[in-house]
Design a protein around this motif. Structure first.
Motif, PDB file in Angstrom:
ATOM      1  N   ARG A  47       0.820  -1.219   0.000  1.00 32.53           N
ATOM      2  CA  ARG A  47       0.000   0.000   0.000  1.00 32.53           C
ATOM      3  C   ARG A  47       0.847   1.258   0.000  1.00 32.53           C
ATOM      4  O   ARG A  47       0.501   2.246  -0.598  1.00 32.53           O
ATOM      5  N   ARG A  48       1.950   1.221   0.712  1.00 28.48           N
ATOM      6  CA  ARG A  48       2.786   2.405   0.838  1.00 28.48           C
ATOM      7  C   ARG A  48       4.245   2.013   0.727  1.00 28.48           C
ATOM      8  O   ARG A  48       4.685   1.054   1.333  1.00 28.48           O
ATOM      9  N   LEU A  49       4.955   2.760  -0.065  1.00 28.01           N
ATOM     10  CA  LEU A  49       6.395   2.560  -0.208  1.00 28.01           C
ATOM     11  C   LEU A  49       7.093   3.780   0.362  1.00 28.01           C
ATOM     12  O   LEU A  49       6.605   4.895   0.233  1.00 28.01           O
ATOM     13  N   SER A  50       8.242   3.562   0.991  1.00 28.26           N
ATOM     14  CA  SER A  50       8.973   4.689   1.541  1.00 28.26           C
ATOM     15  C   SER A  50      10.459   4.450   1.375  1.00 28.26           C
ATOM     16  O   SER A  50      10.895   3.367   1.022  1.00 28.26           O
ATOM     17  N   GLY A  51      11.221   5.467   1.622  1.00 30.17           N
ATOM     18  CA  GLY A  51      12.673   5.358   1.521  1.00 30.17           C
ATOM     19  C   GLY A  51      13.185   6.031   0.265  1.00 30.17           C
ATOM     20  O   GLY A  51      12.421   6.582  -0.534  1.00 30.17           O
ATOM     21  N   PRO A 107      26.251   0.379 -15.678  1.00 28.40           N
ATOM     22  CA  PRO A 107      25.819  -0.717 -14.798  1.00 28.40           C
ATOM     23  C   PRO A 107      24.311  -0.656 -14.593  1.00 28.40           C
ATOM     24  O   PRO A 107      23.710   0.417 -14.617  1.00 28.40           O
ATOM     25  N   MET A 108      23.706  -1.816 -14.431  1.00 32.18           N
ATOM     26  CA  MET A 108      22.264  -1.873 -14.192  1.00 32.18           C
ATOM     27  C   MET A 108      21.959  -1.300 -12.815  1.00 32.18           C
ATOM     28  O   MET A 108      22.644  -1.603 -11.844  1.00 32.18           O
ATOM     29  N   ALA A 109      20.965  -0.471 -12.748  1.00 34.75           N
ATOM     30  CA  ALA A 109      20.575   0.137 -11.470  1.00 34.75           C
ATOM     31  C   ALA A 109      19.752  -0.863 -10.675  1.00 34.75           C
ATOM     32  O   ALA A 109      18.825  -1.452 -11.189  1.00 34.75           O
ATOM     33  N   GLY A 110      20.098  -1.062  -9.423  1.00 34.26           N
ATOM     34  CA  GLY A 110      19.338  -1.953  -8.566  1.00 34.26           C
ATOM     35  C   GLY A 110      18.399  -1.166  -7.667  1.00 34.26           C
ATOM     36  O   GLY A 110      18.574   0.033  -7.475  1.00 34.26           O
ATOM     37  N   LEU A 111      17.415  -1.831  -7.165  1.00 31.94           N
ATOM     38  CA  LEU A 111      16.479  -1.192  -6.245  1.00 31.94           C
ATOM     39  C   LEU A 111      16.683  -1.736  -4.849  1.00 31.94           C
ATOM     40  O   LEU A 111      17.015  -2.894  -4.677  1.00 31.94           O
ATOM     41  N   ALA A 112      16.481  -0.908  -3.873  1.00 32.43           N
ATOM     42  CA  ALA A 112      16.529  -1.361  -2.479  1.00 32.43           C
ATOM     43  C   ALA A 112      15.126  -1.825  -2.113  1.00 32.43           C
ATOM     44  O   ALA A 112      14.235  -1.021  -1.946  1.00 32.43           O
ATOM     45  N   TRP A 113      14.944  -3.117  -2.077  1.00 33.43           N
ATOM     46  CA  TRP A 113      13.646  -3.667  -1.729  1.00 33.43           C
ATOM     47  C   TRP A 113      13.659  -4.000  -0.285  1.00 33.43           C
ATOM     48  O   TRP A 113      12.994  -4.505   0.383  1.00 33.43           O
ATOM     49  N   PHE A 151      14.235   4.936  -2.516  1.00 32.39           N
ATOM     50  CA  PHE A 151      13.890   4.362  -3.813  1.00 32.39           C
ATOM     51  C   PHE A 151      12.382   4.199  -3.981  1.00 32.39           C
ATOM     52  O   PHE A 151      11.928   3.442  -4.834  1.00 32.39           O
ATOM     53  N   ALA A 152      11.590   4.880  -3.177  1.00 30.54           N
ATOM     54  CA  ALA A 152      10.136   4.708  -3.205  1.00 30.54           C
ATOM     55  C   ALA A 152       9.545   5.000  -4.580  1.00 30.54           C
ATOM     56  O   ALA A 152       8.666   4.270  -5.044  1.00 30.54           O
ATOM     57  N   ASP A 153      10.011   6.040  -5.263  1.00 23.87           N
ATOM     58  CA  ASP A 153       9.471   6.357  -6.593  1.00 23.87           C
ATOM     59  C   ASP A 153       9.808   5.262  -7.600  1.00 23.87           C
ATOM     60  O   ASP A 153       8.965   4.864  -8.408  1.00 23.87           O
ATOM     61  N   ASP A 154      11.047   4.753  -7.560  1.00 27.83           N
ATOM     62  CA  ASP A 154      11.443   3.669  -8.457  1.00 27.83           C
ATOM     63  C   ASP A 154      10.613   2.413  -8.188  1.00 27.83           C
ATOM     64  O   ASP A 154      10.179   1.728  -9.113  1.00 27.83           O
ATOM     65  N   GLN A 155      10.408   2.116  -6.921  1.00 30.29           N
ATOM     66  CA  GLN A 155       9.616   0.947  -6.562  1.00 30.29           C
ATOM     67  C   GLN A 155       8.175   1.110  -7.037  1.00 30.29           C
ATOM     68  O   GLN A 155       7.583   0.177  -7.591  1.00 30.29           O
ATOM     69  N   ALA A 156       7.612   2.288  -6.834  1.00 22.89           N
ATOM     70  CA  ALA A 156       6.233   2.539  -7.261  1.00 22.89           C
ATOM     71  C   ALA A 156       6.107   2.387  -8.779  1.00 22.89           C
ATOM     72  O   ALA A 156       5.128   1.815  -9.275  1.00 22.89           O
ATOM     73  N   ASN A 157       7.091   2.882  -9.521  1.00 22.12           N
ATOM     74  CA  ASN A 157       7.054   2.736 -10.980  1.00 22.12           C
ATOM     75  C   ASN A 157       7.124   1.263 -11.383  1.00 22.12           C
ATOM     76  O   ASN A 157       6.423   0.834 -12.298  1.00 22.12           O
ATOM     77  N   ALA A 158       7.974   0.491 -10.730  1.00 25.69           N
ATOM     78  CA  ALA A 158       8.073  -0.936 -11.032  1.00 25.69           C
ATOM     79  C   ALA A 158       6.748  -1.639 -10.737  1.00 25.69           C
ATOM     80  O   ALA A 158       6.295  -2.469 -11.521  1.00 25.69           O
ATOM     81  N   TRP A 159       6.101  -1.304  -9.629  1.00 30.69           N
ATOM     82  CA  TRP A 159       4.804  -1.920  -9.299  1.00 30.69           C
ATOM     83  C   TRP A 159       3.752  -1.534 -10.330  1.00 30.69           C
ATOM     84  O   TRP A 159       2.906  -2.345 -10.693  1.00 30.69           O
TER      85      TRP A 159
END
Length: 137
Positions: free
Chosen positions: A80-84, A131-137, A86-94
């Motif tokens: 429901r909520r992403l924070s931190g 390099p490929m950018a990683g996400l902090a999950w 990388f929150a925008d990157d995570q939201a885009n991936a979702w």
């Protein structure tokens, strides 16, 4: 890609160690969101996990890309909520997520063309030079 870790036999070991409702996550490189590599990995996961989801990290659906692949015995829920940081990157991936619906080759210890397919990915990565950018999950 460490090909020996993407086989039906390896995924059976992972499945045997996850708790009920646990989620197995992996980060892979591919050329395109829906490549033969992605199809094969998700088809192989389907032998042990009922639910699979692919989260494209990068905006470009056709070029060299980074994907997070999830698998579970239970439906995978979107947070429901992403924070931190990388929150925008995570939201885009979702938002770009999809449930794999194409058939692929099932990879096994006895048969895996993943090494051959990986050569194209490695070449594209070297040509790209970033390099490929990683996400902090």
């Amino acid at each position: 890609l460490p090909t020996h870790l993407f086989t039906r036999e390896a995924f059976a070991l992972v499945r045997g160690r996850l708790r009920r409702g646990g989620v197995f996550a992996m980060n892979i490189e591919s050329i395109g969101w829906r490549s033969e590599v992605v199809d094969a990995i998700t088809a192989t996961l389907a032998k042990h996990f009922e639910h699979r989801m692919v989260l494209p990290v990068d905006d470009e659906p056709e070029g060299l890309t980074n994907l997070v692949v999830l698998a579970s015995d239970q439906p995978i829920r979107v947070p429901r909520r992403l924070s931190g940081p990388f929150a925008d990157d995570q939201a885009n991936a979702w938002r770009r997520r999809y449930v794999p619906d194409r058939e692929g080759v099932v990879l096994s210890d006895d048969f895996s063309p993943l090494d051959r397919w990986s050569e194209g990915i490695n070449l594209a990565s070297r040509r790209d030079g970033t390099p490929m950018a990683g996400l902090a999950w």
